[in-house]
Design an enzyme around this catalytic site. Sequence first.
Site, PDB file in Angstrom:
ATOM      1  N   HIS A  53      26.742   9.324  25.054  1.00 56.34           N
ATOM      2  CA  HIS A  53      25.488   8.773  24.538  1.00 56.34           C
ATOM      3  C   HIS A  53      25.840   7.919  23.321  1.00 56.34           C
ATOM      4  CE1 HIS A  53      22.942  11.468  27.012  1.00 56.34           C
ATOM      5  NE2 HIS A  53      23.965  12.295  26.894  1.00 56.34           N
ATOM      6  N   ARG A  55      23.603   5.698  21.999  1.00 51.56           N
ATOM      7  CA  ARG A  55      22.358   5.679  21.194  1.00 51.56           C
ATOM      8  C   ARG A  55      21.770   4.309  20.876  1.00 51.56           C
ATOM      9  NH1 ARG A  55      21.262  10.724  22.569  1.00 51.56           N
ATOM     10  NH2 ARG A  55      22.214  12.347  21.319  1.00 51.56           N
ATOM     11  N   ASN A  85      19.273   7.340  28.075  1.00 49.31           N
ATOM     12  CA  ASN A  85      18.128   7.839  27.280  1.00 49.31           C
ATOM     13  C   ASN A  85      18.045   7.061  25.967  1.00 49.31           C
ATOM     14  OD1 ASN A  85      20.548   9.080  26.569  1.00 49.31           O
ATOM     15  ND2 ASN A  85      19.590  11.000  25.974  1.00 49.31           N
ATOM     16  N   ASP A 143      19.860  11.111  32.856  1.00 52.02           N
ATOM     17  CA  ASP A 143      20.441  12.153  32.001  1.00 52.02           C
ATOM     18  C   ASP A 143      19.614  12.420  30.750  1.00 52.02           C
ATOM     19  OD1 ASP A 143      22.579  14.064  31.443  1.00 52.02           O
ATOM     20  OD2 ASP A 143      22.795  12.860  29.640  1.00 52.02           O
ATOM     21  N   HIS A 170      21.690  14.951  35.981  1.00 48.42           N
ATOM     22  CA  HIS A 170      21.481  16.019  34.990  1.00 48.42           C
ATOM     23  C   HIS A 170      20.569  17.025  35.684  1.00 48.42           C
ATOM     24  CE1 HIS A 170      20.148  17.497  30.843  1.00 48.42           C
ATOM     25  NE2 HIS A 170      19.195  17.972  31.631  1.00 48.42           N
ATOM     26  N   ASN A 268      22.578  20.960  25.411  1.00 49.78           N
ATOM     27  CA  ASN A 268      21.939  21.292  26.687  1.00 49.78           C
ATOM     28  C   ASN A 268      22.720  20.649  27.835  1.00 49.78           C
ATOM     29  OD1 ASN A 268      20.084  22.151  28.569  1.00 49.78           O
ATOM     30  ND2 ASN A 268      18.762  20.359  28.309  1.00 49.78           N
ATOM     31  N   ASP A 295      30.058  14.539  27.130  1.00 51.92           N
ATOM     32  CA  ASP A 295      28.632  14.517  26.785  1.00 51.92           C
ATOM     33  C   ASP A 295      28.475  14.277  25.280  1.00 51.92           C
ATOM     34  OD1 ASP A 295      25.887  14.605  26.866  1.00 51.92           O
ATOM     35  OD2 ASP A 295      25.742  16.710  27.462  1.00 51.92           O
ATOM     36  N   HIS A 299      23.793  13.042  16.696  1.00 52.25           N
ATOM     37  CA  HIS A 299      22.493  13.039  16.012  1.00 52.25           C
ATOM     38  C   HIS A 299      22.759  12.934  14.512  1.00 52.25           C
ATOM     39  CE1 HIS A 299      20.089  14.130  19.527  1.00 52.25           C
ATOM     40  NE2 HIS A 299      20.948  15.097  19.801  1.00 52.25           N
TER      41      HIS A 299
HETATM   42 ZN   LIG Z   1      22.642  15.800  30.492  1.00 52.21          ZN
END
Ligand SMILES: [Zn+2]
Length: 419
Positions: A53, A55, A85, A143, A170, A268, A295, A299
């Site tokens: 990710h 971002r 995402n 995902d 996912h 998660n 993954d 953050h």
């Molecule tokens: Zn995921």
Amino acid sequence: MDLNLKHLRLADGSLVDLTVTDGIITAITPAAEAASEGGCRYLFPGFVDVHVHLREPGFSHKETIATGSLACAHGGFTDVCSMPNLNPVPDSVENLAAQQQIIDRDAVIRVHPYGSITVGQNGEALADLAGMTEAGAIAFSDDGRGVQDDAMMKAAMLEAKRLGKMIVAHCEDNSLLRGGYIHDGEYAKAHGHKGICSESEWGPIARDLKLVEETGVAYHVCHISTKESVQIIREAKAKGINVTCETGPHYLLMDDSMLQEHGRFKMNPPIRGKEDREALVAGLLDGTIDMIATDHAPHSAEEKSKGLVGSMNGVVGIETSFATLYTGLVKTGILSLPRLIELMSTNPAERFGIGKPLAVGEKANFTVFEVDTEYTVDPASFCSMGKATPFEGWNVFGRCLLTVCDGKAAWYDPSEVTL
Ligand SMILES: [Zn+2]
């Protein structure tokens, strides 16, 4: 870039000298063993992570393409696939192009964006998979969320099959979450936390595998964490179903007895029980699990400061992946080094059609690690803006000295390498 590196060890143990001229590998020649040679530097093909990710666009207070791709290079990676995402979600040609523009401008390694499966990742309408295939999406994933509706997943699989693209899932059944946020195991019971049951993961995997059988789509399962998931996928592979899967370093090296009341232990799917961890390692050894993906999910410090209950899901991992796995699985004799390199590079490269071989005549794409000096994982040293990792404070071996992507140094340690 010109480069001449002597006495590098390949994963199989052989010793070579490497010459790069104008960014092209011009020679990899056998080197003589020198008895006095201290330290050992390994030369690997660039690592490939199909699940990160980065971002951007939308969440640049967590990470940017610039910082995230530099972190990837610092971890030895030359190819990563970025999850959708984002804001805007890459669910259309236009939104995917917005992300691609930032990648073209800022990425120091190859970043391959996913397109989303559904519009806005809302699970309600199929995104423009055909348009995004044309525009270069590596594959399709929602995902961060599971596709809840069976008919929607089947429609996505049929369309992806028609386009020759992979569905990367996912797997999470929202109806089984019941407010849980860590594994529904001993630690949750002992400390009064709400648990996430294992079936919330393996249930949707079992559903999807039936649909894969019906549709014939190429299918990849993200971050498997439970023993049941390993067994279901093992059985599907035995039946010849077109499925691959990944798991992450934290699921392979930790179980819920190691949890602490801190947000850096929250992601998660959650870190599961001891039997799950053992089943995942067995899955690596027998080939049920095809690849390791981090993954990497950064953050802000504030977002990770609210303990197990209130912190956001996700930990960083791209800069500690090789070191933690080498220390925990290779040095302990559980996994061979060549097998680890397969799991981190050649297998994901082959399945996703990315990565570049380490071979004479090719553009230089590789990473160099030293594995003799023990050090302590210190998030302050990360290039990533995200600092929350369950591996903070672990003593590990495996330090990246140089990563070269497309004939250019993407990251290097100036105290070790002169360019
Ligand atoms: Zn995921």
